[in-house]
Design a protein around this motif. Structure first.
Motif, PDB file in Angstrom:
ATOM      1  N   GLY A 117      19.665  40.816 -50.145  1.00 15.49           N
ATOM      2  CA  GLY A 117      19.124  40.864 -48.792  1.00 15.49           C
ATOM      3  C   GLY A 117      19.450  42.135 -48.038  1.00 15.49           C
ATOM      4  N   ASP A 118      20.496  42.855 -48.504  1.00 10.62           N
ATOM      5  CA  ASP A 118      20.821  44.112 -47.831  1.00 10.62           C
ATOM      6  C   ASP A 118      19.725  45.160 -48.039  1.00 10.62           C
ATOM      7  OD1 ASP A 118      21.277  44.548 -50.532  1.00 10.62           O
ATOM      8  OD2 ASP A 118      22.998  45.849 -50.186  1.00 10.62           O
ATOM      9  N   PRO A 167      18.824  52.425 -45.487  1.00 11.42           N
ATOM     10  CA  PRO A 167      18.097  53.552 -44.890  1.00 11.42           C
ATOM     11  C   PRO A 167      17.194  54.231 -45.909  1.00 11.42           C
ATOM     12  CG  PRO A 167      20.343  54.197 -45.394  1.00 11.42           C
ATOM     13  CD  PRO A 167      20.258  52.717 -45.681  1.00 11.42           C
ATOM     14  N   TYR A 168      16.136  54.857 -45.417  1.00 18.85           N
ATOM     15  CA  TYR A 168      15.294  55.669 -46.286  1.00 18.85           C
ATOM     16  C   TYR A 168      16.003  56.980 -46.572  1.00 18.85           C
ATOM     17  CZ  TYR A 168      11.394  52.516 -45.377  1.00 18.85           C
ATOM     18  OH  TYR A 168      10.589  51.411 -45.301  1.00 18.85           O
ATOM     19  N   LEU A 220      21.524  50.316 -36.972  1.00 18.73           N
ATOM     20  CA  LEU A 220      22.221  49.466 -36.009  1.00 18.73           C
ATOM     21  C   LEU A 220      22.432  48.058 -36.559  1.00 18.73           C
ATOM     22  CD1 LEU A 220      20.502  50.454 -32.636  1.00 18.73           C
ATOM     23  CD2 LEU A 220      22.315  51.614 -33.900  1.00 18.73           C
ATOM     24  N   ALA A 221      21.366  47.481 -37.118  1.00 16.22           N
ATOM     25  CA  ALA A 221      21.483  46.122 -37.646  1.00 16.22           C
ATOM     26  C   ALA A 221      22.469  46.068 -38.805  1.00 16.22           C
ATOM     27  CB  ALA A 221      20.103  45.618 -38.077  1.00 16.22           C
ATOM     28  N   ALA A 222      22.462  47.083 -39.653  1.00 22.85           N
ATOM     29  CA  ALA A 222      23.390  47.106 -40.793  1.00 22.85           C
ATOM     30  C   ALA A 222      24.835  47.170 -40.315  1.00 22.85           C
ATOM     31  CB  ALA A 222      23.073  48.297 -41.699  1.00 22.85           C
ATOM     32  N   TRP A 238      25.470  40.605 -30.606  1.00 25.89           N
ATOM     33  CA  TRP A 238      24.568  41.754 -30.423  1.00 25.89           C
ATOM     34  C   TRP A 238      23.470  41.755 -31.479  1.00 25.89           C
ATOM     35  CZ3 TRP A 238      24.093  46.894 -32.765  1.00 25.89           C
ATOM     36  CH2 TRP A 238      23.281  47.743 -32.003  1.00 25.89           C
ATOM     37  N   LEU A 239      23.799  41.377 -32.703  1.00 29.97           N
ATOM     38  CA  LEU A 239      22.782  41.291 -33.736  1.00 29.97           C
ATOM     39  C   LEU A 239      21.697  40.292 -33.329  1.00 29.97           C
ATOM     40  CD1 LEU A 239      21.816  42.172 -36.549  1.00 29.97           C
ATOM     41  CD2 LEU A 239      23.178  40.303 -37.508  1.00 29.97           C
ATOM     42  N   ALA A 240      22.106  39.207 -32.686  1.00 26.82           N
ATOM     43  CA  ALA A 240      21.116  38.230 -32.214  1.00 26.82           C
ATOM     44  C   ALA A 240      20.157  38.858 -31.208  1.00 26.82           C
ATOM     45  CB  ALA A 240      21.819  37.017 -31.594  1.00 26.82           C
TER      46      ALA A 240
END
Length: 489
Positions: A165-166, A171-172, A259-261, A274-276
């Motif tokens: 799922g990661d 990142p690209y 940011l989400a990672a 914060w992720l929520a």
């Protein structure tokens, strides 16, 4: 393919960039362009706009970054729907790459661009970039879009937690293996100054808002030190508790995947809370994409029958921070002075406009759209419809924020109020949330006369609440609900 064009829009960075990566993966030579779009600029309400200045400063950094990698940035000023197809033909590219947008006007523009490019045999490619999940990537078991947030969030998080799922947070790479290269534009294209665009400098620098990737990096580094305390502090506008990253997310000077990672890896109460919020962001983009009627109408069609009050004076008092309710007025002063409003206060003032003043959420949404540095149609519309109880998974219509209770709870010492309403600086904490309760003698002693130095309340909250319940009961066909715990939140 031999050549491609990357069209930058709300993604003003040169790293972890889906369209740029895909173009470099598929083409030998890659050009880059940005259009100051007259279809957008002509709608802005004033000759100076912090957002235009933010974009301008961000483009300076983006152009420099692309030049350092051997390329450059063509900056055009016109109607993007015409400029991009013309530029693609001029450059002789086989494809144009631009990151996907979800707003109805942007989707219509992209459809026109696609048609014009196809006439010239040019492909238009729009990968996902500004969200973690979009379109049909998070659906109910019945294969439909979610319309309730918590199940959506659970499904969103489940995709990240699944084996591999990661992948969604990776990142690209800056340069694909064996890929193409950035090349400078074949003709000079100086970045026009603000005056050439019809705008003047704003107070962006005075506010300490740094545009571009450098500003994003500094803001993100600052918030990372505070992320663990986010849940504890985020609702208190006098504290430095929130991220202040929204304008950078809006214009893509920062990567949502980064940011989400970081939040996913860190874990803990602050990071998870914060992720929520980032999940809410995806949720609102998904809703706008699947249910575009929300742009001008209620998500729940039955609420389009609500009869709102036509009260220009009340709307003006709200806009100008003259309602007589200090937390509401301080929040509007913050917005008008800086183009920013704390998220808790966005809910408070939206509830006040719709449920105390009885004015439509569309009027508030339009005002925010003209003022917010981080204005984003999906989030702005979602937030307003949530507060007005007309939206998806919205605040229940019988739950009405009490502006005094909200003030006492989230600005208990009145620090935020005094910062933006200096005329109330001398008012004791006991009265700061409802200064009309100041005894007349004390008003004279403090030099704060209600009705002269600060307005009396424009409405009585209890009476306004009763009117709002009646307004919604007429639509819902129900009797007045029993008061529930926390109803006056």
């Amino acid at each position: 393919m031999d050549a491609a064009l990357v069209w930058f829009r709300r993604d003003l960075r040169d790293y972890d960039h889906a369209a740029l990566y895909q173009a470099l993966s598929q083409a030998r030579r890659v050009y880059c362009a940005f259009v100051f779009d007259r279809d957008i600029l002509d709608l802005l309400p004033q000759p100076w706009d912090r957002r235009v200045e933010f974009i301008h400063g961000s483009l300076v950094q983006l152009a420099a970054a692309l030049e350092a990698r051997g390329g450059g940035l063509l900056v055009l000023h016109g109607r993007a729907g015409e400029e991009i197809p013309a530029l693609a033909r001029e450059l002789g590219v086989q494809a144009v790459f631009a990151n996907r947008d979800y707003e109805p006007a942007a989707k219509a523009r992209d459809a026109r661009v696609t048609a014009r490019l196809e006439e010239a045999g040019i492909t238009f490619v729009c990968p996902k970039d500004q969200v973690i999940f979009d379109r049909d990537e998070v659906l109910t078991q019945g294969g439909r879009p979610y319309t309730v947030f918590t199940p959506y969030k659970n499904a969103w998080l489940k995709k990240l937690a699944a084996p591999g799922g990661d992948f969604w947070l990776r990142p690209y790479p800056e340069q694909p293996a064996g890929g193409g290269q950035l090349v400078p534009p074949p003709r000079a294209s100086a970045l026009p100054d603000l005056a050439a665009l019809g705008f003047a400098p704003s107070n962006l620098a005075e506010l300490g808002i740094r545009p571009g990737m450098a500003g994003a990096r500094a803001a993100w580094a600052d918030f990372q030190d505070r992320l663990g305390r986010y849940k504890a502090l985020r609702d208190f506008p006098a504290a430095k508790g929130v991220s202040y990253l929204s304008v950078h997310l809006r214009f893509g000077t920062l990567s949502i995947r980064e940011l989400a990672a970081a939040a996913w890896r860190q874990g803990g109460e602050g990071a998870e809370t914060w992720l929520a919020e980032l999940v809410w962001r995806d949720f609102y983009f998904m809703l706008l994409d699947h249910f575009p009627h929300v742009e001008g109408a209620s998500f729940k069609p039955e609420f389009d029958a609500l009869v709102w009050d036509d009260w220009p004076e009340g709307l003006a008092a709200w806009q100008q921070g003259r309602t007589g309710y200090p937390l509401v007025d301080a929040a509007m002063a913050q917005l008008n002075q800086s183009g920013y409003m704390h998220n808790r206060l966005r809910m408070v003032v939206a509830s006040f406009l719709t449920k105390d003043l009885g004015i439509s959420w569309q009027a508030g949404e339009r005002y925010f759209a003209g003022q917010l540095n981080d204005f984003d149609l999906a989030a702005n519309n979602g937030g307003w419809q949530w507060a007005a109880s007309t939206g998806c998974d919205a605040q229940p219509w019988f739950r009405i924020f009490n502006p005094v209770t909200q003030s006492e709870k989230f600005d208990p010492q009145g620090k935020f109020i005094r910062r933006y309403l200096p005329q109330l600086a001398a008012v004791p904490d006991k009265y700061i949330h409802a200064p009309w309760t100041l005894p007349p003698l004390l008003q004279r002693q403090l030099g704060v006369q209600i009705g002269r130095d600060y307005p009396a309340p424009i409405v009585d909250h209890a009476q306004a609440r009763a009117r709002t319940l009646a307004r919604f009961e007429a639509i819902k066909g129900k009797g007045k609900p029993d008061a529930g715990p926390g109803e006056e939140g």
